[in-house]
Design a protein around this motif. Structure first.
Motif: not given
Ligand SMILES: NC(=O)c1ccc[n+]([C@@H]2O[C@H](COP(=O)([O-])OP(=O)(O)OC[C@H]3O[C@@H](n4cnc5c(N)ncnc54)[C@H](OP(=O)(O)O)[C@@H]3O)[C@@H](O)[C@H]2O)c1
Length: 231
Positions: A212-231
């Motif tokens: 939730a709120g994260l930036f997820i790469d096509r490889s299903q890894k999280m991308y940094p610096y794009a924000g997000g919050f701990a679910a």
């Protein structure tokens, strides 16, 4: 059967999403701002509705047409780049404003309008196409001011949407296609649309509430610096 709605389905990644979900036997609701001019989309022979994502009245009309129908996956794909040669000093302000309305407000406008449909699904997911161009530490040149600023805004708006949608039982996050050969990139890039969409579909299928709120790469890894919050 999964019901998937795609914005900006006339060409590029949006068209490919429709093609692949359709081939997989899912129910696809394609939307395009000018369906009568979207001949490749028409050739798929699938359900299609007009939608300009920057226009709340257009989104409301679509929502009225879809009343009572559950929506499992919303793909906020529509987007524009604007003139990629322009800096913050010479970018056309009308174009910049239009890009803000499409890239930043568009996903919020469409998600708000279709929230009743999403809430009718068992595990609804709403994704927005994010971009490396919107990552702060990659903004190292003057050009691309319109795209960079509006994609950074799209990331931020997605985080806000994700917080709010969590309370509504809808999982929302940004998804990164990778640099894909479409009209937007002048058919330059590292990947074919077919491969990018295949991987993004896999990511959507494996959507995890912790995204939730994260930036997820096509490889299903999280991308940094794009924000997000701990679910
Ligand atoms: N390609 C990449 O490498 C890449 C990388 C990262 C992120 N993305 C993102 O992925 C998404 C799709 O990109 P793409 O490469 O497929 O771009 P594209 O080939 O240029 O297609 C963009 C789509 O968005 C539609 N659109 C634009 N403004 C709209 C509006 N106001 N209402 C409804 N539809 C609208 C276009 O419709 P019309 O035919 O009517 O213009 C078209 O269908 C974009 O959000 C883009 O920022 C792409």
């Amino acid at each position: 059967m999964t019901t998937v709605l795609v914005t900006g389905a006339s060409r590029g990644l949006g068209l490919e999403f429709c093609r692949q979900y359709c081939d997989a036997g899912d129910h696809v609701i394609a939307t395009a701002r000018a369906p009568d001019r979207a001949s490749d989309l028409a050739a798929l022979g699938i359900e299609c509705h007009p939608l300009d994502v920057a226009d709340p009245r257009s989104a409301a009309a679509l929502a009225a047409t879809l009343t009572g129908r559950p929506l499992d996956v919303l793909i906020n794909n529509a987007g524009i780049m604007g003139d990629n040669t322009k800096s913050a000093l010479d970018a056309d302000l009308d174009e910049w404003r239009a890009a803000f309305e499409i890239n930043v407000l568009g996903p919020a406008i469409v998600t708000r309008a279709l929230l009743p449909n999403l809430k009718l699904a068992e595990r609804p997911v709403a994704v927005t196409m994010g971009s490396q161009a919107g990552i702060y530490d990659r903004m190292r040149t003057a050009n691309l001011a319109i795209y960079r600023s509006t994609k950074a805004g799209a990331h931020a708006a997605t985080i806000s949407l994700a917080h709010a949608l969590k309370d509504e039982g809808v999982l929302c996050y940004s998804l990164r296609p990778g640099r894909t050969r479409t009209d937007m990139t002048g058919h330059d890039g590292d990947y074919e649309a077919e491969d990018s969409v295949r991987l993004m579909r896999k990511a959507i299928e494996r959507s995890d509430p912790s995204w939730a709120g994260l930036f997820i790469d096509r490889s299903q890894k999280m991308y940094p610096y794009a924000g997000g919050f701990a679910a």
